[in-house]
Design a protein around this motif. Structure first.
Motif, PDB file in Angstrom:
ATOM      1  N   TRP A  65      -6.574 -16.778  -7.349  1.00 51.76           N
ATOM      2  CA  TRP A  65      -5.114 -16.484  -8.266  1.00 51.76           C
ATOM      3  C   TRP A  65      -3.624 -16.091  -8.034  1.00 51.76           C
ATOM      4  N   TRP A  66      -4.296 -14.466  -7.035  1.00 52.76           N
ATOM      5  CA  TRP A  66      -2.876 -14.162  -6.552  1.00 52.76           C
ATOM      6  C   TRP A  66      -1.725 -14.864  -5.740  1.00 52.76           C
ATOM      7  N   ALA A  67      -2.479 -15.588  -5.009  1.00 52.96           N
ATOM      8  CA  ALA A  67      -1.920 -16.519  -4.435  1.00 52.96           C
ATOM      9  C   ALA A  67      -0.525 -16.900  -4.862  1.00 52.96           C
ATOM     10  N   LEU A  68      -0.827 -17.770  -6.617  1.00 49.26           N
ATOM     11  CA  LEU A  68      -0.259 -18.524  -7.290  1.00 49.26           C
ATOM     12  C   LEU A  68       0.749 -17.908  -7.599  1.00 49.26           C
ATOM     13  N   LEU A  69      -0.129 -16.608  -7.585  1.00 52.86           N
ATOM     14  CA  LEU A  69       1.273 -15.837  -8.221  1.00 52.86           C
ATOM     15  C   LEU A  69       2.368 -15.713  -7.411  1.00 52.86           C
ATOM     16  N   GLU A  70       1.767 -15.164  -6.022  1.00 50.98           N
ATOM     17  CA  GLU A  70       3.103 -14.760  -4.951  1.00 50.98           C
ATOM     18  C   GLU A  70       3.765 -16.467  -4.803  1.00 50.98           C
ATOM     19  N   LEU A  71       3.331 -17.540  -4.937  1.00 54.49           N
ATOM     20  CA  LEU A  71       3.759 -18.852  -4.984  1.00 54.49           C
ATOM     21  C   LEU A  71       5.230 -18.898  -5.920  1.00 54.49           C
ATOM     22  N   LEU A  72       4.089 -18.649  -7.196  1.00 55.24           N
ATOM     23  CA  LEU A  72       6.017 -18.076  -8.263  1.00 55.24           C
ATOM     24  C   LEU A  72       7.152 -17.827  -7.732  1.00 55.24           C
ATOM     25  N   ARG A  73       6.347 -16.624  -7.667  1.00 52.08           N
ATOM     26  CA  ARG A  73       7.136 -14.533  -7.651  1.00 52.08           C
ATOM     27  C   ARG A  73       8.279 -14.788  -6.452  1.00 52.08           C
ATOM     28  N   SER A  74       7.492 -15.909  -5.302  1.00 52.50           N
ATOM     29  CA  SER A  74       8.319 -15.079  -4.233  1.00 52.50           C
ATOM     30  C   SER A  74       9.065 -16.577  -3.850  1.00 52.50           C
ATOM     31  N   GLY A  75       8.326 -17.691  -4.275  1.00 51.30           N
ATOM     32  CA  GLY A  75       9.045 -18.751  -4.009  1.00 51.30           C
ATOM     33  C   GLY A  75      10.279 -19.200  -3.221  1.00 51.30           C
ATOM     34  N   ARG A  76      11.123 -19.306  -4.978  1.00 50.93           N
ATOM     35  CA  ARG A  76      12.072 -19.112  -4.534  1.00 50.93           C
ATOM     36  C   ARG A  76      13.619 -18.893  -4.050  1.00 50.93           C
ATOM     37  N   ALA A  77      12.853 -17.674  -3.077  1.00 51.35           N
ATOM     38  CA  ALA A  77      13.592 -16.776  -2.608  1.00 51.35           C
ATOM     39  C   ALA A  77      12.940 -17.879  -0.715  1.00 51.35           C
ATOM     40  N   ARG A  78      11.699 -18.715  -1.010  1.00 53.64           N
ATOM     41  CA  ARG A  78      11.638 -19.193   0.336  1.00 53.64           C
ATOM     42  C   ARG A  78      11.310 -20.661   0.698  1.00 53.64           C
ATOM     43  N   PRO A  79      12.772 -21.121   0.442  1.00 53.85           N
ATOM     44  CA  PRO A  79      12.996 -22.733   0.500  1.00 53.85           C
ATOM     45  C   PRO A  79      12.200 -22.567   1.934  1.00 53.85           C
ATOM     46  N   GLY A  80      11.879 -23.780   2.076  1.00 56.74           N
ATOM     47  CA  GLY A  80      11.745 -24.651   3.287  1.00 56.74           C
ATOM     48  C   GLY A  80       9.896 -24.285   3.861  1.00 56.74           C
ATOM     49  N   GLN A  81       9.525 -22.559   2.961  1.00 54.09           N
ATOM     50  CA  GLN A  81       8.348 -22.313   3.698  1.00 54.09           C
ATOM     51  C   GLN A  81       7.398 -22.698   3.088  1.00 54.09           C
TER      52      GLN A  81
END
Length: 400
Positions: free
Chosen positions: A25-41
């Motif tokens: 579950w936390w991986a989804l939160l991390e994806l949503l929380r940090s994803g915008r700052a990690r394009p291409g990752q």
């Protein structure tokens, strides 16, 4: 030898299960929380670490997650969690490589004051104090549980040890498992469809569970940020005026159980009157079940109104009337039962293959139109056999 009671084993198993669920579950939160700052990752599960970010197949950040349910204990430098985590990173993360991935310890515990763990928080960072604190524990602790990891840490040359610590961050006070869904909701606030928030979130969670399972089973390496954003946008688009969300997937349905449940319904009788093949008949029952379930749930969720469904049914009936009359016109006046069965079977097969009529302009799931035709046949409104009307009347009398 110390043995473990059944109750202890059950408790430990439950804790492990909660830990794995929290990680997923936390991986989804991390994806949503940090994803915008990690394009291409992309984010991974149980590949490089518990959770990891990677770019072009190489890890850029390794995350170890520690979940402690119902405990108020502080996180100290001597904690087993700390040294287990450090050992994992020393074993796999080339600790002395300054260009290597960042290391993040994400824990629900709170780092105790004046500890190395507190000094490795982003907001109170002091790498020199953190290094001194870890070296002190490594040299002075008597814990057998952490002995190997402490020795491995001290065996690093001073430069490698300093580099290793410089790559570590501690995110303490992280969300407990029961708090993660609420935080995911906050991160998705921009996408929530008014009036259908819970249903939208349920579909996002279903999507994520499928991705996570595929990663854990090795069928999917990672989920990249762009693909995740596209998938969430696609789910959001299902709540617009020209489409609808699919709520019951084919994989959700036990075909044999559903076939048993509906085997005596009039629409099944109608298909048997034209000798519809058994396997296709069972698939038709699944279509009926899915269409009926969607109709009920869409109305309950106020995603579609009765007038819209009535219009859709009217178009299906109009289409059937045209084709049914052509079928009767092509039958000989003295056509026998075999000829009527063949004609009805062709009509049924032909109409079930028609996908031009849709309940919404962009909702093209074929099961719904097929199932809706079976719902109309169940009511006796339409049929396939040339004599279906008299047979339906007889069926209803028997049932009455």
């Amino acid at each position: 030898m110390k043995t473990q009671s059944m109750g202890q084993a059950s408790h430990n198993a439950a804790q492990s299960a909660v830990g794995y669920q929290h990680q997923t579950w936390w991986a989804l939160l991390e994806l949503l929380r940090s994803g915008r700052a990690r394009p291409g990752q992309a984010i991974t599960l149980e590949l490089h670490d518990d959770v990891a970010w990677e770019r072009d197949g190489s890890p850029s950040q390794l995350l170890q997650l520690k979940h402690h349910q119902g405990t108020a204990r502080s996180l100290t430098d001597a904690a087993t969690d700390v040294w287990r985590t450090l050992k994992v990173w020393m074993d796999t993360g080339a600790p002395g490589n300054s260009a290597g991935p960042e290391f993040l310890l994400v824990t629900t515990q709170i780092a105790a004051d004046s500890t190395a763990m507190a000094a490795l928080r982003p907001q109170t960072r002091d790498e020199f104090a953190a290094l001194r604190g870890l070296e002190s524990v490594a040299e002075n602790s008597n814990s057998e549980q952490t002995r190997v990891a402490r020795q491995q840490f001290l065996a690093l040359d001073p430069v490698a040890r300093r580099v290793f610590v410089s790559r570590i961050q501690v995110l303490d006070g992280s969300e407990h498992i029961e708090d993660v869904p609420g935080q995911v909701r906050v991160e998705l606030q921009w996408a929530l469809p008014t009036g259908h928030e819970d249903l939208f979130l349920a579909k996002v969670w279903r999507w994520w569970d499928e991705q996570a399972l595929a990663m854990l089973q090795g069928r999917l390496r990672s989920v990249d940020v762009g693909a995740a954003q596209a998938s969430i946008n696609e789910i959001r688009d299902q709540f617009t005026n020209d489409t609808l969300p699919t709520l019951v997937e084919l994989a959700d349905v036990d075909g044999e159980s559903v076939a048993l449940q509906y085997r005596t319904h009039p629409f099944v009788q109608q298909m048997e009157w034209v000798a519809y093949p058994p396997r296709n008949l069972q698939k038709a029952i699944v279509d009926y079940y899915r269409a009926y379930t969607h109709t009920v749930r869409w109305v309950e969720e106020e995603l579609v109104g009765p007038a819209e469904l009535e219009r859709f049914e009217a178009e299906l009936i109009d289409e059937w009337e045209r084709e049914f009359e052509w079928m009767l016109d092509e039958l000989d006046v003295d056509a026998d039962e075999s000829a009527k069965q063949e004609a009805g079977k062709r009509l049924l097969r032909q109409l079930l293959a028609q996908t031009g009529i849709t309940v919404r302009s962009r909702y093209h799931e074929p099961f719904f139109a097929r199932g809706q035709r079976h719902m109309l046949a169940d009511a006796g409104t339409i049929g396939w056999h040339a004599d279906f009307e008299t047979r339906i009347q007889a069926l209803l009398k028997v049932a009455g």
